[in-house]
Motif scaffolding. Structure first.
Motif, short mmCIF file in Angstrom:
data_model
loop_
_atom_site.label_atom_id
_atom_site.label_comp_id
_atom_site.label_asym_id
_atom_site.label_seq_id
_atom_site.Cartn_x
_atom_site.Cartn_y
_atom_site.Cartn_z
N GLU A 85 -77.93 30.26 -34.92
CA GLU A 85 -78.56 30.58 -33.64
C GLU A 85 -77.56 30.37 -32.50
OE1 GLU A 85 -82.06 28.30 -32.92
OE2 GLU A 85 -82.45 29.20 -30.95
N GLY A 86 -77.53 31.32 -31.58
CA GLY A 86 -76.62 31.21 -30.44
C GLY A 86 -75.28 31.88 -30.66
N GLN B 146 -80.83 35.06 -31.85
CA GLN B 146 -82.03 34.24 -31.69
C GLN B 146 -82.86 34.30 -32.98
OE1 GLN B 146 -84.01 36.01 -28.31
NE2 GLN B 146 -82.46 35.28 -26.85
#
Lengths: 113, 112
Positions: free
Chosen positions: A15-16, A81
């Motif tokens: 994530e990210g 995400q």
């Protein structure tokens, strides 16, 4: 004869971070390319497209790059995400007015929290 | 609220029976399409229609039939001649033939 190829059946990304999904094609007559996102047991959702006269198209977190000489396109998702976890299909069309979209086999993207 | 609807979501039929899958759109799109998805494969085009009362075969039309009597509706019949009918069926439409296609939610057909 698979004219649109997605050689990675699956991809896991933190994530990210950036997710990069790749697609190769063999038909030089393809002039319009699309990416679709699909959740299980649902219909694909149109994400972004690019015409062969461009080499980049951006929409929010999604950017598609087209390299015509290499017959290659890629979808970049930044930042990734958890809701991006899905199967992504690349599709191509040859010449406007040609009704047929040719789809790749899809890449399953998993975003790791 | 514009969109494409497919019904039912899940459908079970006995082998040898014909079954018709519904697809309706209120987007005023001229073109409509039927695809089939099997595990590990991309979407394969069964039939498409560019205009009312006209339709063409896609890549895997054998064992299927369609009609396009109304702009809004494009039903697909899976006949007993289809050798392996169990699959996820997707309907799509576009403003004009060749434009970006938008998909319905799909119907999962299981033949027992």
């Amino acid at each position: 004869d698979q004219q649109v190829k997605q050689n990675s059946p699956s991809l896991s990304v933190q994530e990210g971070r950036i997710s990069i999904l790749n697609c190769d094609y063999t038909n030089s007559m393809f002039d319009y390319f699309l990416w679709y996102k699909k959740y299980p047991a649902e219909g694909p959702t149109f994400l972004i497209s690019i015409s062969s006269i461009k080499d980049k198209n951006e929409d929010g977190r999604f950017t598609v790059f087209l390299n015509k000489s290499a017959k290659h396109l890629s979808l970049h998702i930044v930042p990734s995400q958890p809701g991006d976890s899905a199967v992504y299909f690349c599709a191509a069309r040859a010449n406007f007015g040609n009704e047929k979209l040719t789809f790749g086999t899809g890449t399953r993207l998993t975003i790791i929290p | 609220d514009g969109g494409i609807t497919q019904s039912p979501k899940y459908l079970f039929r006995k082998e040898g029976q014909n079954v018709t899958l519904s697809c309706e759109q209120n987007l005023n799109h001229d073109a409509m399409y039927w695809y089939r998805q099997d595990p590990g494969q991309g979407l394969r085009l069964i039939y498409y229609s560019q205009i009312v009362n006209d339709f063409q075969k896609g890549d895997i039309a054998e064992g299927y039939s369609v009609s396009r009597e109304k702009k809004e509706s494009f039903p697909l019949t899976v006949t007993s001649a289809q050798k392996n009918p169990t699959a996820f069926y997707l309907c799509a439409s576009s403003i004009l033939s060749g434009d970006t296609q938008y998909f319905g939610p799909g119907t999962r057909l299981t033949v027992l």
